[in-house]
Design a protein around this motif. Structure first.
Motif, PDB file in Angstrom:
ATOM      1  N   MET A   1      29.121  20.332  77.076  1.00  0.00           N
ATOM      2  CA  MET A   1      28.936  19.389  75.985  1.00  0.00           C
ATOM      3  C   MET A   1      29.240  20.076  74.660  1.00  0.00           C
ATOM      4  O   MET A   1      29.063  21.266  74.532  1.00  0.00           O
ATOM      5  N   TRP A   2      29.706  19.305  73.687  1.00  0.00           N
ATOM      6  CA  TRP A   2      30.085  19.852  72.386  1.00  0.00           C
ATOM      7  C   TRP A   2      29.100  19.408  71.320  1.00  0.00           C
ATOM      8  O   TRP A   2      28.447  18.395  71.440  1.00  0.00           O
ATOM      9  N   VAL A   3      29.053  20.171  70.239  1.00  0.00           N
ATOM     10  CA  VAL A   3      28.312  19.747  69.063  1.00  0.00           C
ATOM     11  C   VAL A   3      29.269  19.747  67.889  1.00  0.00           C
ATOM     12  O   VAL A   3      29.961  20.723  67.657  1.00  0.00           O
ATOM     13  N   LYS A   4      29.335  18.663  67.174  1.00  0.00           N
ATOM     14  CA  LYS A   4      30.245  18.565  66.043  1.00  0.00           C
ATOM     15  C   LYS A   4      29.464  18.644  64.747  1.00  0.00           C
ATOM     16  O   LYS A   4      28.523  17.915  64.533  1.00  0.00           O
ATOM     17  N   ILE A   5      29.878  19.543  63.845  1.00  0.00           N
ATOM     18  CA  ILE A   5      29.220  19.736  62.570  1.00  0.00           C
ATOM     19  C   ILE A   5      30.186  19.410  61.456  1.00  0.00           C
ATOM     20  O   ILE A   5      31.269  19.943  61.411  1.00  0.00           O
ATOM     21  N   VAL A   6      29.797  18.527  60.589  1.00  0.00           N
ATOM     22  CA  VAL A   6      30.621  18.216  59.444  1.00  0.00           C
ATOM     23  C   VAL A   6      29.841  18.548  58.195  1.00  0.00           C
ATOM     24  O   VAL A   6      28.747  18.075  58.003  1.00  0.00           O
ATOM     25  N   ILE A   7      30.391  19.402  57.347  1.00  0.00           N
ATOM     26  CA  ILE A   7      29.726  19.815  56.125  1.00  0.00           C
ATOM     27  C   ILE A   7      30.590  19.385  54.967  1.00  0.00           C
ATOM     28  O   ILE A   7      31.749  19.711  54.916  1.00  0.00           O
ATOM     29  N   LEU A   8      30.037  18.658  54.054  1.00  0.00           N
ATOM     30  CA  LEU A   8      30.811  18.173  52.939  1.00  0.00           C
ATOM     31  C   LEU A   8      30.349  18.832  51.664  1.00  0.00           C
ATOM     32  O   LEU A   8      29.200  18.773  51.309  1.00  0.00           O
ATOM     33  N   THR A   9      31.286  19.451  50.992  1.00  0.00           N
ATOM     34  CA  THR A   9      30.988  20.067  49.723  1.00  0.00           C
ATOM     35  C   THR A   9      31.376  19.086  48.651  1.00  0.00           C
ATOM     36  O   THR A   9      32.439  18.540  48.684  1.00  0.00           O
ATOM     37  N   VAL A  10      30.507  18.850  47.661  1.00  0.00           N
ATOM     38  CA  VAL A  10      30.652  17.672  46.825  1.00  0.00           C
ATOM     39  C   VAL A  10      31.310  17.944  45.493  1.00  0.00           C
ATOM     40  O   VAL A  10      31.090  18.958  44.894  1.00  0.00           O
ATOM     41  N   LEU A  11      32.098  16.973  45.014  1.00  0.00           N
ATOM     42  CA  LEU A  11      32.818  17.089  43.757  1.00  0.00           C
ATOM     43  C   LEU A  11      32.294  16.071  42.759  1.00  0.00           C
ATOM     44  O   LEU A  11      32.295  14.894  43.032  1.00  0.00           O
ATOM     45  N   THR A  12      31.783  16.501  41.624  1.00  0.00           N
ATOM     46  CA  THR A  12      31.230  15.589  40.640  1.00  0.00           C
ATOM     47  C   THR A  12      32.232  15.262  39.557  1.00  0.00           C
ATOM     48  O   THR A  12      32.812  16.137  38.967  1.00  0.00           O
TER      49      THR A  12
ATOM     50  N   VAL B   1      38.433  20.961  53.852  1.00  0.00           N
ATOM     51  CA  VAL B   1      37.791  20.768  55.157  1.00  0.00           C
ATOM     52  C   VAL B   1      37.979  22.031  55.985  1.00  0.00           C
ATOM     53  O   VAL B   1      39.051  22.625  55.992  1.00  0.00           O
ATOM     54  N   LEU B   2      36.923  22.449  56.668  1.00  0.00           N
ATOM     55  CA  LEU B   2      36.990  23.583  57.599  1.00  0.00           C
ATOM     56  C   LEU B   2      36.377  23.156  58.922  1.00  0.00           C
ATOM     57  O   LEU B   2      35.285  22.598  58.945  1.00  0.00           O
ATOM     58  N   GLU B   3      37.077  23.434  60.011  1.00  0.00           N
ATOM     59  CA  GLU B   3      36.580  23.109  61.349  1.00  0.00           C
ATOM     60  C   GLU B   3      36.686  24.322  62.257  1.00  0.00           C
ATOM     61  O   GLU B   3      37.617  25.112  62.132  1.00  0.00           O
ATOM     62  N   LYS B   4      35.754  24.438  63.168  1.00  0.00           N
ATOM     63  CA  LYS B   4      35.813  25.532  64.153  1.00  0.00           C
ATOM     64  C   LYS B   4      34.924  25.206  65.337  1.00  0.00           C
ATOM     65  O   LYS B   4      33.800  24.737  65.171  1.00  0.00           O
ATOM     66  N   THR B   5      35.427  25.462  66.528  1.00  0.00           N
ATOM     67  CA  THR B   5      34.612  25.320  67.730  1.00  0.00           C
ATOM     68  C   THR B   5      33.774  26.581  67.911  1.00  0.00           C
ATOM     69  O   THR B   5      34.282  27.692  67.817  1.00  0.00           O
ATOM     70  N   LEU B   6      32.481  26.398  68.163  1.00  0.00           N
ATOM     71  CA  LEU B   6      31.557  27.511  68.342  1.00  0.00           C
ATOM     72  C   LEU B   6      30.993  27.485  69.759  1.00  0.00           C
ATOM     73  O   LEU B   6      30.716  26.410  70.304  1.00  0.00           O
TER      74      LEU B   6
ATOM     75  N   ASP C   1      28.848  23.683  73.896  1.00  0.00           N
ATOM     76  CA  ASP C   1      29.555  24.267  72.762  1.00  0.00           C
ATOM     77  C   ASP C   1      29.288  23.461  71.488  1.00  0.00           C
ATOM     78  O   ASP C   1      28.765  22.354  71.533  1.00  0.00           O
ATOM     79  N   LEU C   2      29.703  24.032  70.382  1.00  0.00           N
ATOM     80  CA  LEU C   2      29.547  23.391  69.084  1.00  0.00           C
ATOM     81  C   LEU C   2      30.900  23.222  68.416  1.00  0.00           C
ATOM     82  O   LEU C   2      31.727  24.120  68.471  1.00  0.00           O
ATOM     83  N   PHE C   3      31.091  22.086  67.787  1.00  0.00           N
ATOM     84  CA  PHE C   3      32.289  21.890  66.975  1.00  0.00           C
ATOM     85  C   PHE C   3      31.853  21.781  65.520  1.00  0.00           C
ATOM     86  O   PHE C   3      31.072  20.915  65.160  1.00  0.00           O
ATOM     87  N   PHE C   4      32.355  22.695  64.699  1.00  0.00           N
ATOM     88  CA  PHE C   4      31.910  22.834  63.317  1.00  0.00           C
ATOM     89  C   PHE C   4      33.005  22.337  62.372  1.00  0.00           C
ATOM     90  O   PHE C   4      34.132  22.827  62.418  1.00  0.00           O
ATOM     91  N   ALA C   5      32.681  21.351  61.560  1.00  0.00           N
ATOM     92  CA  ALA C   5      33.632  20.855  60.563  1.00  0.00           C
ATOM     93  C   ALA C   5      32.960  20.839  59.203  1.00  0.00           C
ATOM     94  O   ALA C   5      31.831  20.394  59.065  1.00  0.00           O
ATOM     95  N   CYS C   6      33.638  21.357  58.201  1.00  0.00           N
ATOM     96  CA  CYS C   6      33.067  21.477  56.864  1.00  0.00           C
ATOM     97  C   CYS C   6      33.998  20.874  55.826  1.00  0.00           C
ATOM     98  O   CYS C   6      35.135  21.295  55.698  1.00  0.00           O
ATOM     99  N   MET C   7      33.537  19.833  55.119  1.00  0.00           N
ATOM    100  CA  MET C   7      34.314  19.172  54.084  1.00  0.00           C
ATOM    101  C   MET C   7      33.822  19.628  52.718  1.00  0.00           C
ATOM    102  O   MET C   7      32.628  19.623  52.482  1.00  0.00           O
ATOM    103  N   LEU C   8      34.724  19.985  51.831  1.00  0.00           N
ATOM    104  CA  LEU C   8      34.319  20.503  50.527  1.00  0.00           C
ATOM    105  C   LEU C   8      34.797  19.600  49.387  1.00  0.00           C
ATOM    106  O   LEU C   8      35.926  19.120  49.410  1.00  0.00           O
ATOM    107  N   PHE C   9      33.893  19.386  48.413  1.00  0.00           N
ATOM    108  CA  PHE C   9      34.206  18.609  47.211  1.00  0.00           C
ATOM    109  C   PHE C   9      33.841  19.448  45.979  1.00  0.00           C
ATOM    110  O   PHE C   9      33.092  20.396  46.096  1.00  0.00           O
ATOM    111  N   TYR C  10      34.346  19.060  44.800  1.00  0.00           N
ATOM    112  CA  TYR C  10      34.173  19.885  43.612  1.00  0.00           C
ATOM    113  C   TYR C  10      33.920  19.033  42.370  1.00  0.00           C
ATOM    114  O   TYR C  10      34.097  17.818  42.405  1.00  0.00           O
ATOM    115  N   GLU C  11      33.524  19.680  41.249  1.00  0.00           N
ATOM    116  CA  GLU C  11      33.143  18.954  40.034  1.00  0.00           C
ATOM    117  C   GLU C  11      34.288  18.174  39.428  1.00  0.00           C
ATOM    118  O   GLU C  11      34.098  17.082  38.904  1.00  0.00           O
ATOM    119  N   THR C  12      35.477  18.721  39.438  1.00  0.00           N
ATOM    120  CA  THR C  12      36.657  18.029  38.925  1.00  0.00           C
ATOM    121  C   THR C  12      37.805  18.269  39.897  1.00  0.00           C
ATOM    122  O   THR C  12      37.687  19.047  40.846  1.00  0.00           O
TER     123      THR C  12
END
Length: 345
Positions: free
Chosen positions: A1-12, A52-57, A134-145
């Protein structure tokens, strides 16, 4: 089984504090690149920042990573505030690489502690206890401008299974500069399995929770998604009285009003209980002006009338029993430039 992780970095887009002030986060998606080290990266070519960053763990990867190298630390500090610490998105405990610059981000020291205790450690413990999952890691990034390179917040979505709707960790953590004096208030929690349902052309993910107010079981919406075409414009309906009452029962904030996740001008239904949630009036206005309006403007161009836009709204809550949304992460794909945004509620 997999685990999916989505991380969002925020842009203001507005310099405003989380909770006490408003900030609306918008960031364009970039181009995808795949690395031999197992990372899948989406970045913006203009300034190289990671979107965005993704990786299987996997369990065998635990404790095999390396701390960030001096070269990577030096590179990340260029984009950091003077009081920030540089943190690996994929921690060495999870097998994160120390020589990849895209794995290093600046964090408020308070956010670093939250990141380790509320994100990294639960993932690590889960892998230790579940040898064959297993884990599936996804990271989304946002920024101030649009030109910023320091992230101002993180949304986290960790699902058990790559196509699963069972969340190990889910939510949002702001990343204010320490000098701002802002309190860091994380919204991180786990959930049961979200059930998908299709109503009137929209797909919703719903979840049964034991309400934090009445302790009775209630259904809350976790996600709304619709493929919007030109024919959907102005085809939706106003919120009916039943759903107005339902939305009020989900909130203890007297200033909240019932609002649609998929706006009626884009085909959203007001008689659909999963499309109506309690919203702060400012959040409702932001959804209308910053999410709905650009889609309508897109279709005003006659060359786009045969195209479609995929609109996704991820609903973030204060915890695993709350029924009032704490914020909305919106993703618009199919426009001339795809955008993601966070709107606090």
């Amino acid at each position: 089984m997999w685990v999916k992780i989505v991380i969002l970095t925020v842009l203001t887009l507005e310099s405003l504090a989380f909770k006490t002030t408003r900030h609306y986060i918008q960031s364009p998606f970039g181009n995808w690149r795949e690395f031999n080290s197992g990372y899948h990266i989406q970045s913006v070519n203009e300034n190289g920042r990671v979107e965005v960053l993704e990786k299987t763990l996997t369990k065998p990867q635990l404790d095999t990573g390396a701390t960030l190298t001096e070269k990577v630390l030096k590179h990340a500090k260029i984009y950091s505030d003077i009081e920030d610490v540089i943190v690996a998105i994929v921690d060495p405990k999870l097998g994160g690489h120390g020589h990849e610059s895209f794995n290093a981000i600046p964090m408020n020291p308070a956010v670093q502690k939250i990141w380790r205790s509320k994100v990294i450690e639960p993932i690590y413990d889960y892998l230790v206890e579940n040898e064959h999952q297993d884990l599936f890691f996804a990271c989304m990034l946002f920024y101030e401008t649009l030109n910023s390179t320091r992230p101002s917040g993180f949304g986290v979505f960790v699902t058990i299974g790559i196509l699963s709707n069972l969340h190990l960790v889910k939510g949002y953590v702001p990343n204010p500069r320490k000098s701002s004096g802002m309190e860091v208030v994380p919204y991180l929690y786990s959930t049961g399995t979200e059930r998908a349902i299709r109503i009137s052309g929209s797909i919703y993910h719903r979840l049964e929770v034991k309400g934090d107010r009445t302790r009775s079981w209630r259904v809350r919406v976790e996600k709304a998604e619709k493929v919007v075409s030109f024919s959907d414009l102005n085809s939706g309906t106003d919120i009916d009285e039943i759903n107005k009452i339902h939305a009020r029962k989900l909130s203890n904030n007297e200033s909240d009003v019932p609002g649609q996740l998929i706006n009626k001008k884009l085909g959203g239904r007001g008689d659909d209980p999963y499309n109506v949630v309690p919203m702060d009036p400012t959040a409702l206005e932001a959804l209308n002006t910053r999410v709905e309006a650009p889609v309508r403007a897109f279709f005003c161009n006659s060359t786009n009338k045969d195209r479609s836009v995929v609109l996704t709204v991820l609903v973030v809550y204060e915890n695993n029993v709350s029924t009032r949304p704490a914020g909305f992460i919106t993703i618009s794909r199919g426009l001339d430039s795809d955008f993601k945004m966070f709107i606090p509620n």
